[in-house]
Design a protein around this motif. Structure first.
Motif, short mmCIF file in Angstrom:
data_model
loop_
_atom_site.label_atom_id
_atom_site.label_comp_id
_atom_site.label_asym_id
_atom_site.label_seq_id
_atom_site.Cartn_x
_atom_site.Cartn_y
_atom_site.Cartn_z
N ARG A 44 -3.69 6.29 15.26
CA ARG A 44 -4.87 7.14 15.33
C ARG A 44 -4.50 8.62 15.22
N GLU A 45 -3.42 9.01 15.90
CA GLU A 45 -2.98 10.40 15.83
C GLU A 45 -2.44 10.75 14.44
N LYS A 46 -1.75 9.78 13.82
CA LYS A 46 -1.15 10.03 12.52
C LYS A 46 -2.21 10.17 11.42
N LEU A 47 -3.23 9.31 11.47
CA LEU A 47 -4.24 9.30 10.42
C LEU A 47 -5.48 10.11 10.77
N GLY A 48 -5.61 10.45 12.05
CA GLY A 48 -6.75 11.23 12.48
C GLY A 48 -8.05 10.47 12.52
N THR A 49 -7.98 9.14 12.52
CA THR A 49 -9.18 8.30 12.56
C THR A 49 -8.84 6.93 13.15
N SER A 50 -9.86 6.25 13.64
CA SER A 50 -9.68 4.89 14.16
C SER A 50 -10.36 3.86 13.24
N ASP A 51 -10.81 4.31 12.07
CA ASP A 51 -11.45 3.40 11.12
C ASP A 51 -10.43 2.41 10.58
N TRP A 52 -10.72 1.13 10.71
CA TRP A 52 -9.75 0.10 10.34
C TRP A 52 -9.48 0.09 8.84
N ARG A 53 -10.46 0.47 8.03
CA ARG A 53 -10.25 0.49 6.58
C ARG A 53 -9.22 1.53 6.19
N THR A 54 -9.32 2.71 6.80
CA THR A 54 -8.33 3.77 6.52
C THR A 54 -6.93 3.34 6.95
N ILE A 55 -6.87 2.69 8.12
CA ILE A 55 -5.57 2.22 8.64
C ILE A 55 -4.99 1.15 7.72
N LEU A 56 -5.84 0.22 7.26
CA LEU A 56 -5.38 -0.85 6.39
C LEU A 56 -4.94 -0.30 5.03
N GLN A 57 -5.67 0.69 4.52
CA GLN A 57 -5.28 1.32 3.25
C GLN A 57 -3.91 1.99 3.38
N GLN A 58 -3.67 2.62 4.53
CA GLN A 58 -2.37 3.26 4.74
C GLN A 58 -1.26 2.22 4.83
N GLN A 59 -1.55 1.06 5.46
CA GLN A 59 -0.57 -0.02 5.53
C GLN A 59 -0.25 -0.55 4.13
N ILE A 60 -1.26 -0.62 3.27
CA ILE A 60 -1.04 -1.06 1.89
C ILE A 60 -0.14 -0.07 1.15
N VAL A 61 -0.39 1.23 1.36
CA VAL A 61 0.44 2.26 0.73
C VAL A 61 1.88 2.17 1.23
N ASP A 62 2.04 1.98 2.55
CA ASP A 62 3.39 1.87 3.14
C ASP A 62 4.12 0.65 2.59
N THR A 63 3.42 -0.48 2.49
CA THR A 63 4.04 -1.70 1.96
C THR A 63 4.44 -1.51 0.50
N THR A 64 3.59 -0.87 -0.27
CA THR A 64 3.89 -0.60 -1.68
C THR A 64 5.11 0.28 -1.83
N ASN A 65 5.23 1.29 -0.98
CA ASN A 65 6.39 2.18 -1.02
C ASN A 65 7.68 1.43 -0.65
N ARG A 66 7.58 0.52 0.30
CA ARG A 66 8.76 -0.25 0.69
C ARG A 66 9.21 -1.17 -0.43
N LEU A 67 8.26 -1.67 -1.21
CA LEU A 67 8.60 -2.56 -2.31
C LEU A 67 9.36 -1.84 -3.42
#
Length: 326
Positions: A44-67
């Protein structure tokens, strides 16, 4: 038979091991709840929101970067690709995969406890049921009673099954009550997807079904109970074969720990899929995780575990009814 079972339950309660196990589960749930809370707060502090869609989108970006990293093994890349496809599927269908609430915490806690923590708690009970009679010297008195040996052992095994059921119930109740203080007690009807199939080409979503979380939890609890019974029966067999409780617990502990290691290293060792400890994570099939070895599925793992259970039970009764007592 009922009096034998009652006697075994009284002996089990007198040892206060169930109380100790409940305390250990309570402490671990507290720690896990705090860790989950800190993770949510950090996101929440990192993204500035508690919206699950924003959090999930960030997880997708992180996973893509790891790949994109060249240091990842092919096996780990495949797992990340499957995870990425699942995350995208949840996002496309507007379903929160981590609906906040105690029921979601219960699901996550069970899925992380099925292959090591809960089997260890069951092992503490099962490894002592028969071997303790030898160490205390009460085995001769027990077998001189006008009761057939198989009935004596059956009463101990039924006691084990009751204890396993009680441990699973305690785990569910404590995880719900404690985590609910932080995350709330709502969320039983939250939607969750199951039926993901991992194939050679990636993730197959043709059999995906939408379930309420309470239905999914019932299946999770059933799978956890089945795994606990299998591990308990194997520990029970060691308690019959080995007179020393410590030695029996050591053997089972080594098997469980080696299974946790093997599950991450045996993708190219096809014969390892017949080891019981490689098949313990049955809940992974429910959420669509890649199996440890290609070709494994829920039916296969349950069949392997069932065979181990049947053999362990047959060996236990065969040895106990024939062995000399001295």
């Amino acid at each position: 038979m009922s009096k034998l079972i009652q006697n075994e339950m009284m002996k089990l309660i007198a040892k206060k091991r169930l109380v100790v196990i409940a305390l250990i589960i309570g402490v671990l749930v507290l720690l896990f709840t705090y860790a989950q809370y800190k993770q949510v707060e950090t996101q929440r502090e990192k993204l500035g929101t508690s919206d699950w869609r924003t959090i999930l989108q960030q997880q997708i970006v992180d996973t893509t970067n790891r790949l994109s990293s060249s240091r990842l093994s092919d096996e780990w890349k495949k797992q990340l690709q499957i995870s990425l496809q699942q995350q995208q599927y949840y996002l496309d269908h507007d379903i929160n995969p981590s609906e906040p609430g105690a029921p979601t915490f219960m699901r996550i806690f069970l899925e992380n406890s099925i292959d090591l923590f809960i089997p260890l708690m069951v092992m503490v009970i099962a490894s002592d049921l028969v071997s303790s009679e030898h160490s205390l010297g009460s085995i001769k008195l027990l077998l001189t009673r006008p009761v057939k040996r198989w009935k004596v052992l059956l009463s101990k095994y039924i006691t084990l099954c009751l204890a396993v059921s009680l441990i699973i119930a305690i785990t569910g109740i404590l995880s719900y009550l404690i985590s609910g203080l932080v995350f709330g007690y709502k969320g039983w009807g939250a939607p969750i997807l199951t039926g993901f199939n991992v194939t050679d080409t990636g993730l197959n979503t043709t059999d995906v079904k939408l379930l309420s979380l309470w239905k999914f939890l019932l299946m999770d609890f059933g799978l956890v109970w089945f795994v606990a019974i299998v591990v308990g029966t194997l520990s029970f067999m060691l308690s019959v074969l080995i007179r020393s409780t410590a030695a029996g617990m050591g053997v089972m502990l080594a098997a469980l720990i080696s299974g946790a290691i093997l599950s991450n290293m045996v993708s190219s060792w096809e014969s390892a899929k017949y080891f019981f400890m490689v098949n313990l994570r049955l809940t992974d099939y429910m959420k669509g995780s890649a199996p440890p070895i290609e070709g494994m599925d829920l039916s296969f793992s349950m069949m392997v575990l069932f065979i181990w259970w049947a053999v362990a039970l047959l060996v236990s009764f065969a040895v106990f009814t024939k062995k000399d007592v001295y």
